[in-house]
Write a protein that holds these residues in place. Structure first.
Motif, short mmCIF file in Angstrom:
data_model
loop_
_atom_site.label_atom_id
_atom_site.label_comp_id
_atom_site.label_asym_id
_atom_site.label_seq_id
_atom_site.Cartn_x
_atom_site.Cartn_y
_atom_site.Cartn_z
N GLN A 27 12.08 -8.98 -8.20
CA GLN A 27 12.75 -8.28 -9.25
C GLN A 27 11.97 -8.10 -10.57
O GLN A 27 12.03 -7.34 -11.13
CB GLN A 27 14.28 -8.94 -9.55
N GLY A 57 8.49 -6.22 -9.57
CA GLY A 57 8.28 -4.69 -9.08
C GLY A 57 7.73 -4.70 -7.81
O GLY A 57 7.31 -3.64 -7.17
N GLU A 58 7.02 -5.74 -7.33
CA GLU A 58 6.32 -5.78 -6.07
C GLU A 58 7.10 -6.40 -4.76
O GLU A 58 7.89 -7.21 -5.07
CB GLU A 58 5.12 -6.38 -6.34
N SER A 59 6.76 -5.88 -3.56
CA SER A 59 7.28 -6.73 -2.66
C SER A 59 6.51 -8.09 -2.31
O SER A 59 5.61 -8.41 -3.14
CB SER A 59 7.29 -5.97 -1.17
N SER A 74 10.41 -4.19 -2.46
CA SER A 74 10.59 -3.92 -3.67
C SER A 74 11.56 -2.82 -3.84
O SER A 74 11.74 -1.80 -2.84
CB SER A 74 9.14 -3.59 -4.53
N GLY A 75 12.26 -2.65 -4.91
CA GLY A 75 13.19 -1.54 -4.79
C GLY A 75 12.66 -0.37 -5.80
O GLY A 75 13.29 0.57 -5.80
N GLU A 76 11.41 -0.24 -5.97
CA GLU A 76 10.61 0.85 -6.37
C GLU A 76 10.52 1.78 -5.49
O GLU A 76 10.44 1.68 -4.28
CB GLU A 76 9.04 0.22 -6.86
N GLN A 77 10.47 3.14 -5.90
CA GLN A 77 10.34 4.23 -5.11
C GLN A 77 9.01 4.12 -4.21
O GLN A 77 8.98 4.66 -3.14
CB GLN A 77 10.23 5.42 -5.75
N GLY A 87 6.06 1.66 -2.80
CA GLY A 87 5.61 0.00 -2.64
C GLY A 87 4.90 -0.03 -1.31
O GLY A 87 4.63 0.83 -0.48
N TYR A 109 0.20 -6.46 -3.77
CA TYR A 109 0.08 -5.69 -5.16
C TYR A 109 -0.49 -4.10 -4.94
O TYR A 109 -1.74 -4.19 -4.87
CB TYR A 109 -0.54 -6.52 -6.28
N ARG A 153 -1.13 1.20 -9.25
CA ARG A 153 -0.56 2.41 -9.70
C ARG A 153 -1.09 2.78 -11.03
O ARG A 153 -1.80 2.11 -11.56
CB ARG A 153 1.07 2.00 -9.91
N VAL A 164 3.61 -1.75 -13.94
CA VAL A 164 4.64 -2.50 -14.69
C VAL A 164 3.93 -3.79 -15.24
O VAL A 164 4.14 -4.13 -16.51
CB VAL A 164 5.63 -2.71 -14.08
#
Length: 271
Positions: A115, A118-120, A139-142, A144, A236, A239, A243
């Motif tokens: 959380q 932003g990474e698994s 991760s909940g990011e679109q 990942g 990681y 991107r 973030v």
């Protein structure tokens, strides 16, 4: 000069060794031989190959293979007509209280890490010269990257592996080295030891993923009793508009492993 008297404790040890040699369990040994062979095999092995490699007849192994399959320790690969090891032994090991306790304590901290960063992330243990992933939080990011539970790789080839190795006593390191497959040559082993010592000094590893060029593996140990009981790793993903930087995620990761280790100490004291 008087003859040296015999040591009765040595005589007793010899007698006990003799007892150990007398008590054999051939069927059990055959079953263990099959499991160990399949654990090291990269592809499913047909019964004929199993018999050849164990220097036994197909007739004496046929019933053993059938029982192991019935009990769920091996499975039949329809495409190749061979047998492969299932994850049943791994699942049994995961039912051990200390192992289960570590995973249960780690998961809430892993969720918070995901959380915040932003990474698994994934949790890995050592198993027969390899690292094996035992838990993960995606991760909940679109966009990942994550590693599946059960994923295995040789210890020297991953960030999780070098972290697990780095934080072990010297005798444990040497024992693990004997399990490496493929074996490392003299120069490669020396380089790996040097890398592990550097990881131990920095308390965290950041290295490019050997599988995905856009991923940096960030890994740190979860300490228990002075050694790494597990490695917590963040793959990681680079991107265009990150973030957090990889360095900041590494700080979050080390904080997470420190929290889990402290909870382990408290939990072990209650046992």
């Amino acid at each position: 000069m008087d003859e040296q008297a015999s040591d009765p404790t040595n005589d007793l040890a010899d007698d006990q060794d003799g007892e150990d040699r007398r008590y054999k369990a051939p069927a059990l040994e055959k079953g263990l031989d099959i499991l160990e062979l399949l654990a090291d095999a990269t592809d499913p092995l047909p019964l004929a190959a199993i018999a050849d490699q164990l220097d036994r007849s197909r007739g004496e192994l046929h019933r053993m293979v059938q029982v192991l399959q019935f009990r769920g320790y091996i499975d039949h690969d329809v495409g190749s007509e061979g047998y492969r090891l299932t994850d049943r032994l791994f699942a049994l090991g995961m039912r051990q209280p200390r192992t289960r306790n570590l995973v249960e304590l780690a998961l809430p901290v892993m969720r918070q890490l995901v959380q915040d960063s932003g990474e698994s992330c994934h949790l890995a243990f050592h198993s027969r010269g390899e690292m094996v992933v035992v838990a993960r939080v995606e991760s909940g990011e679109q966009v990942g990257f994550s590693v599946r539970v059960g994923y295995r790789r040789p210890i020297p080839s991953t960030a999780s592996g070098v972290v697990l190795y780095a934080f072990q006593a010297e005798e444990v390191r040497r024992r693990w080295e004997g399990l490496f497959a493929p074996k490392l040559g003299k120069d490669a082993l020396a380089a790996f030891r040097t890398r592990a010592d550097a990881v131990r000094a920095h308390q965290v590893e950041l290295t490019q993923s050997p599988l995905v060029s856009s991923v940096t593996d960030i890994s740190a140990p979860i300490m228990r009793g002075g050694a790494a009981a597990a490695a917590l790793t963040v793959p990681y993903l680079e991107r265009r508009e990150p973030v957090h930087s990889a360095e900041n995620v590494a700080l979050m990761l080390v904080a997470a492993t420190t929290t889990i280790a402290a909870q382990l100490v408290q939990s072990d004291e209650r046992l």
